[in-house]
Enzyme design. Structure first.
Site, PDB file in Angstrom:
ATOM      1  N   GLU A 255       0.898  -1.154   0.000  1.00 17.40           N
ATOM      2  CA  GLU A 255       0.000   0.000   0.000  1.00 17.40           C
ATOM      3  C   GLU A 255       0.938   1.205   0.000  1.00 17.40           C
ATOM      4  OE1 GLU A 255      -1.627   2.937   1.122  1.00 17.40           O
ATOM      5  OE2 GLU A 255      -2.377   2.077   3.016  1.00 17.40           O
ATOM      6  N   CYS A 289      -1.977   8.725   2.662  1.00 16.83           N
ATOM      7  CA  CYS A 289      -1.690   8.478   1.236  1.00 16.83           C
ATOM      8  C   CYS A 289      -2.950   8.622   0.382  1.00 16.83           C
ATOM      9  CB  CYS A 289      -1.009   7.147   1.039  1.00 16.83           C
ATOM     10  SG  CYS A 289      -1.837   5.828   1.861  1.00 16.83           S
TER      11      CYS A 289
HETATM   12  C1  SIN Z   1      -2.798   5.616   4.645  1.00 23.53           C
HETATM   13  O1  SIN Z   1      -2.543   6.795   4.617  1.00 23.53           O
HETATM   14  O2  SIN Z   1      -1.900   4.794   4.403  1.00 23.53           O
HETATM   15  C2  SIN Z   1      -4.144   5.044   5.001  1.00 23.53           C
HETATM   16  C3  SIN Z   1      -5.258   6.003   4.956  1.00 23.53           C
HETATM   17  C4  SIN Z   1      -6.589   5.364   5.273  1.00 23.53           C
HETATM   18  O3  SIN Z   1      -6.651   4.206   5.698  1.00 23.53           O
HETATM   19  O4  SIN Z   1      -7.597   6.025   5.076  1.00 23.53           O
END
Ligand code: SIN
Length: 489
Positions: A255, A289
């Protein structure tokens, strides 16, 4: 920390095979809002990591052969304990990560929701039967846990990114070793304490805290007893971890970074788009992210959207996340602040206008070097670095476009493909744009898309695999085909 209802949740050593491994060598966990020391944690290295892998390997047989119902009961206990301790866990999270307390408690509920979800979903690991090409054979497909899973998780969601991976792994029957980011290990260790109280057996969930990221990462990616490796973090680091996993042909799920476009079409409900952009951009001070990275606004509604958005962003309150009313906490480090400031400065030197930010609405210097004012830039163009880099900070670059096709082309002009958002009330446009966007997740008139029931993950260089949802178990399962022959008389 003295304000914790349960001080036993503040653990300061790695959790391996059901034991806490202290050492004289310690690392400091500091509060990003104040720079103050929150705790010193034992600094583990290669030996502890190998011990954790061994423990996970030894625990695998007993855990994987428990019934799905037995595992479900233990996961459900873990969920209940996380929610019962939400206040303390939220406080620990704010102290080490910085996000406002309400948001931190929200993360505890968000992370726990994955554990609740997979406690149920683990009961639905269905196999298959397939018509065989000849009458004396039968084809049966079963799914089995892949084995020991290793994970490296980031500082921006110190609880939820572990929960999202561990819940699926444990529900599938795998055992788990995680190295949390050393800026935020306390949330992970508190989770381990509650996993133990929930009755999850020794060796099933292990947490290794150590600042030698390279050496620990090498064990977790190259150890032959680890069957699967999963990572949440930057694309650059993800690429190198994938290549390390090649030596043992591990299954990987990644991810990685994003460059989320947020498109506002001329038929959108502008107030809803403003509210959506606010939450999607400034959640966790822009450090997720899936945060909006570029706001693309159709020319006819550019002025209206920008005016309303500036007014909304002015309403945010920057400060220490433990203080009442604060909606934006510090960034994680001064290096992170400086990286974002450079993107702002480069954009301005290339012609963008600063309509809100450090110079316009007052300096946050009195708050400390880790704070950055919510910033809005207009007149941003696609050739500026800010349009192609993941900002990971509280900055909104606004760009304009003429036609629907232009918006799609701009949105897809990136190597990333994690999340995208758009606002439109035209049903034809909604389908056209949703299908054309090269992203794993698309929010349509909605900016908060993450939840346990939905498949979280990206396309292109934003990674592979999906977390959460009914698809989330697949990454932790092997498909085994059984061919039964010799059935004729
Ligand atoms: C992340 O920023 O890696 C995850 C964000 C989310 O789970 O909404």
């Amino acid at each position: 920390m003295h304000k914790l209802h349960d001080p036993q949740l503040l653990k300061k050593a790695s959790y391996i095979n059901g034991c806490w491994h202290s050492s004289a060598n310690e690392l400091a966990v500091n509060n990003p809002a104040t720079g103050e020391l929150v705790a010193k944690v034992s600094n583990a290295g290669i030996a502890e990591t190998e011990l954790a892998v061994k423990a996970a390997k030894n625990a695998f047989k007993a855990w994987s052969t428990k019934s799905a119902n037995e595992r479900s009961t233990l996961l459900r206990n873990w969920f209940d304990l996380l929610m019962e301790n939400q206040d303390d866990l939220g406080r620990i999270l704010t102290l080490e990560q910085g996000k406002p307390l309400a948001e931190a408690k929200g993360e505890i509920a968000y992370g726990a929701a994955f554990i609740e979800w997979f406690a149920e979903e683990g009961k639905r690991v269905y196999g298959d039967t397939i018509p065989a090409p000849s009458g004396d054979k039968r084809i049966v497909v079963i799914k089995q846990p892949i084995g020991v899973v290793a994970a490296i998780t980031p500082w921006n969601f110190p609880n939820a990114m572990i929960a999202r991976k561990a819940a699926a792994a444990l529900a599938a029957g795998c055992t788990f070793v995680v190295r949390p980011d050393t800026k935020t290990p306390l949330s992970a260790l508190a989770m381990a304490e509650l996993a133990e109280r929930a009755g999850i057996p020794a060796g099933v969930f292990n947490v290794v805290v150590g600042d030698n990221a390279h050496a620990i990462g090498k064990v977790l990616t190259e150890h032959k007893d680890i069957a699967k490796f999963t990572f949440t973090g930057s694309t650059a680091v993800g690429k190198s971890l994938i290549s390390q996993c090649a030596s043992t042909v591990k299954k990987v799920s990644m991810e990685l970074g994003g460059n989320a476009p947020f498109i506002v079409f001329d038929d959108a409900d502008i107030d809803a788009a403003v509210a959506g952009a606010l939450v999607s951009k400034y959640r966790n001070a822009g450090q997720t992210c899936v945060c909006t990275n570029r706001i693309l606004v159709q020319e006819d509604v550019l002025v209206e959207f920008t005016e309303k958005f500036v007014a909304a962003v002015k309403g945010l309150s920057v400060g220490n996340g433990l203080e009442e009313g604060v909606t934006i906490g510090p960034m994680i480090t001064v290096q992170a602040v400086n990286k974002v400031k450079k993107l702002i400065d480069d954009s301005i030197s290339q012609g963008a206008q600063l309509v809100l930010g450090e110079d316009k609405n007052g300096d946050n210097a009195h708050l400390g070097e880790n704070f950055l004012a919510p910033t809005i830039l207009t007149g941003v163009t696609n050739d500026m670095p800010i349009a192609h880099n993941e900002i990971f900070g509280p900055v909104s670059p606004i760009m304009s476009f003429k036609e629907e096709e232009d918006a799609i082309a701009l949105a897809n002009d990136t190597d990333f493909g994690l999340a995208a958002y758009f606002y439109s009330r035209d049903i034809g446009r909604v389908w056209r744009v949703a299908e054309a966007l090269e992203y794993g997740m698309v929010g349509i008139n909605e900016a908060l898309i993450s939840n346990a029931a939905a498949p979280f993950g990206g396309m292109k260089q934003s990674g592979n695999g999906r977390e959460g949802s009914k698809y989330g178990l697949d990454d932790y399962l092997e498909i085994k085909y059984l061919c039964m022959g010799g059935l004729s008389k």
